[in-house]
Every structure is written in C-alpha cells, then in structure tokens.
Design an enzyme around this catalytic site. Structure first.
Site, PDB file in Angstrom:
ATOM      1  N   VAL A  43       0.830  -1.209   0.000  1.00 54.90           N
ATOM      2  CA  VAL A  43       0.000   0.000   0.000  1.00 54.90           C
ATOM      3  C   VAL A  43       0.863   1.257   0.000  1.00 54.90           C
ATOM      4  O   VAL A  43       0.559   2.229  -0.692  1.00 54.90           O
ATOM      5  CB  VAL A  43      -0.966  -0.019   1.209  1.00 54.90           C
ATOM      6  CG1 VAL A  43      -1.585   1.346   1.443  1.00 54.90           C
ATOM      7  CG2 VAL A  43      -2.055  -1.065   0.990  1.00 54.90           C
ATOM      8  N   TYR A  44       1.946   1.237   0.751  1.00 51.27           N
ATOM      9  CA  TYR A  44       2.831   2.392   0.841  1.00 51.27           C
ATOM     10  C   TYR A  44       3.417   2.753  -0.526  1.00 51.27           C
ATOM     11  O   TYR A  44       3.767   3.907  -0.775  1.00 51.27           O
ATOM     12  CB  TYR A  44       3.945   2.093   1.847  1.00 51.27           C
ATOM     13  CG  TYR A  44       4.732   3.294   2.281  1.00 51.27           C
ATOM     14  CD1 TYR A  44       4.237   4.162   3.249  1.00 51.27           C
ATOM     15  CD2 TYR A  44       5.983   3.562   1.739  1.00 51.27           C
ATOM     16  CE1 TYR A  44       4.961   5.267   3.663  1.00 51.27           C
ATOM     17  CE2 TYR A  44       6.715   4.666   2.148  1.00 51.27           C
ATOM     18  CZ  TYR A  44       6.196   5.512   3.107  1.00 51.27           C
ATOM     19  OH  TYR A  44       6.918   6.605   3.510  1.00 51.27           O
ATOM     20  N   ASP A  45       3.492   1.778  -1.425  1.00 51.19           N
ATOM     21  CA  ASP A  45       4.083   1.983  -2.749  1.00 51.19           C
ATOM     22  C   ASP A  45       3.091   2.501  -3.787  1.00 51.19           C
ATOM     23  O   ASP A  45       3.487   2.884  -4.888  1.00 51.19           O
ATOM     24  CB  ASP A  45       4.674   0.661  -3.257  1.00 51.19           C
ATOM     25  CG  ASP A  45       5.639   0.059  -2.257  1.00 51.19           C
ATOM     26  OD1 ASP A  45       6.570   0.775  -1.839  1.00 51.19           O
ATOM     27  OD2 ASP A  45       5.451  -1.114  -1.877  1.00 51.19           O
ATOM     28  N   ALA A  67      -4.827  -3.715   1.471  1.00 52.55           N
ATOM     29  CA  ALA A  67      -5.251  -4.093   2.820  1.00 52.55           C
ATOM     30  C   ALA A  67      -4.069  -3.914   3.759  1.00 52.55           C
ATOM     31  O   ALA A  67      -3.009  -4.501   3.543  1.00 52.55           O
ATOM     32  CB  ALA A  67      -5.737  -5.534   2.846  1.00 52.55           C
ATOM     33  N   VAL A  68      -4.263  -3.084   4.766  1.00 50.29           N
ATOM     34  CA  VAL A  68      -3.233  -2.843   5.771  1.00 50.29           C
ATOM     35  C   VAL A  68      -3.716  -3.517   7.051  1.00 50.29           C
ATOM     36  O   VAL A  68      -4.615  -3.015   7.720  1.00 50.29           O
ATOM     37  CB  VAL A  68      -2.998  -1.332   5.987  1.00 50.29           C
ATOM     38  CG1 VAL A  68      -1.866  -1.109   6.967  1.00 50.29           C
ATOM     39  CG2 VAL A  68      -2.707  -0.636   4.666  1.00 50.29           C
ATOM     40  N   ALA A  72       1.444  -5.782  15.739  1.00 48.99           N
ATOM     41  CA  ALA A  72       1.740  -5.520  17.147  1.00 48.99           C
ATOM     42  C   ALA A  72       2.137  -4.065  17.397  1.00 48.99           C
ATOM     43  O   ALA A  72       2.113  -3.601  18.534  1.00 48.99           O
ATOM     44  CB  ALA A  72       2.850  -6.451  17.616  1.00 48.99           C
ATOM     45  N   THR A  73       2.515  -3.351  16.342  1.00 45.97           N
ATOM     46  CA  THR A  73       2.911  -1.948  16.489  1.00 45.97           C
ATOM     47  C   THR A  73       1.917  -1.065  15.741  1.00 45.97           C
ATOM     48  O   THR A  73       0.933  -1.545  15.204  1.00 45.97           O
ATOM     49  CB  THR A  73       4.324  -1.725  15.911  1.00 45.97           C
ATOM     50  OG1 THR A  73       4.272  -1.929  14.494  1.00 45.97           O
ATOM     51  CG2 THR A  73       5.339  -2.677  16.544  1.00 45.97           C
ATOM     52  N   HIS A  75       2.543   0.380  12.990  1.00 51.96           N
ATOM     53  CA  HIS A  75       3.024   0.438  11.609  1.00 51.96           C
ATOM     54  C   HIS A  75       1.863   0.541  10.617  1.00 51.96           C
ATOM     55  O   HIS A  75       1.943   1.276   9.623  1.00 51.96           O
ATOM     56  CB  HIS A  75       3.871  -0.803  11.307  1.00 51.96           C
ATOM     57  CG  HIS A  75       4.411  -0.850   9.920  1.00 51.96           C
ATOM     58  ND1 HIS A  75       5.437  -0.030   9.505  1.00 51.96           N
ATOM     59  CD2 HIS A  75       4.067  -1.604   8.842  1.00 51.96           C
ATOM     60  CE1 HIS A  75       5.702  -0.280   8.233  1.00 51.96           C
ATOM     61  NE2 HIS A  75       4.886  -1.235   7.811  1.00 51.96           N
ATOM     62  N   LEU A 100     -10.083   5.633  -2.879  1.00 56.22           N
ATOM     63  CA  LEU A 100      -9.399   4.882  -1.829  1.00 56.22           C
ATOM     64  C   LEU A 100     -10.159   3.606  -1.503  1.00 56.22           C
ATOM     65  O   LEU A 100     -11.171   3.636  -0.815  1.00 56.22           O
ATOM     66  CB  LEU A 100      -9.283   5.778  -0.593  1.00 56.22           C
ATOM     67  CG  LEU A 100      -8.333   5.355   0.501  1.00 56.22           C
ATOM     68  CD1 LEU A 100      -6.895   5.349  -0.004  1.00 56.22           C
ATOM     69  CD2 LEU A 100      -8.446   6.316   1.683  1.00 56.22           C
TER      70      LEU A 100
END
Length: 150
Positions: A43-45, A67-68, A72-73, A75, A100
């Site tokens: 997704v970031y790309d 899909a993101v 555990a963080t 991110h 989106l």
C-alpha cells in the site's frame, strides 16, 4: 465510457486479489472500461506509480486497492495514513479522481476478508461517478438557473 486504472497492492495477496476480482466485476457492471491494472508491492508503494497513471490520456480515474492489516505496532497506521495523504495529494494536483479502496488501519485479517467486496465496489463506484461528474461539470454552462450535477 469511463476509463479507469486500478492499482493494487500485492501485500496481503489473499485479500487484495479478491478485491481486484470484485473491482473488475463491478467496473464491468457499471459500464466502465479498465484500461490498466498495475500491481505494486504494498500500500505504501501505491503513490509511486500514480503520477504516471493519471498522466495517461486513456485514464479518467484511478482506483487504489489494498489491505493494511493491524500488527503488534502502529506500523499499519503509519502506512495507511501516509498512503492516503499522498493519494489525495496526487488526485488534487492532477485533477483526476483517485479513489481509496484500502482496508485499514486497525483491521485484522478476518475483518479485511469481510470488507473485500464493500471496499472494492465502493472505490470503483466512486471513481466512475467522479469521472462522469467531472466530465459533466466541464461541459456544463450556467444559464441563469442552478446547474445540478449528480
């Protein structure tokens, strides 16, 4: 006929491949032509290739799919928020609708799978509506009474 491109993330492929399938089906149902399907690693790309796509004459709008999944963080929040911000920036700068269809942040895998169809269809529908309305707006002429574009 509205011509759309689809940019889809390969990360979380089990989710995004289903999203792509639903998006292509819905575009056909709406009478839109899908001129390009471009896969990116994550997704970031997605924003990386958007400028090239919106510059193409045969693209009236772009649908982004991904899909993101929550980890555990935080991110997932960083990825989703930064991608959404940049996608909107490119849409505004180019003057072409970019919608989106990205699930997350904060979604687990089960939630993502449950949202596949809804997110894919809504993103395609928004792209088609915006492209059609943009064309109508360009051609509209004010003649003393309110012009409604819907």
């Amino acid at each position: 006929m509205v011509r759309i491109a689809v940019v889809v993330s390969e990360f979380n492929y089990d989710v995004t491949q289903l999203m792509l399938q639903k998006a292509l089906e819905h575009a056909k149902f709406l009478g839109a032509e899908v001129t390009y399907v471009v896969k990116v690693p994550g997704v970031y790309d997605i924003p990386t290739l958007l400028r090239d796509l919106v510059a193409k004459e045969e693209v009236d709008a772009v649908v982004t799919l991904g899909a993101v999944i929550q980890g555990a963080t935080k991110h997932d929040e960083v990825v989703a928020h930064q991608a959404a911000r940049k996608i909107l920036d490119i849409s505004v700068e180019s003057g072409k609708p970019i919608t989106l269809g990205i699930i997350g942040p904060g979604a687990n895998r089960m939630q993502a799978l449950e949202r596949v169809e809804e997110y894919a269809k809504r993103a395609v529908e928004a792209a088609v509506k915006l492209a059609r309305r943009k064309k109508t707006l360009r051609e509209a002429k004010y003649a003393g009474s309110t012009v409604f574009i819907d």
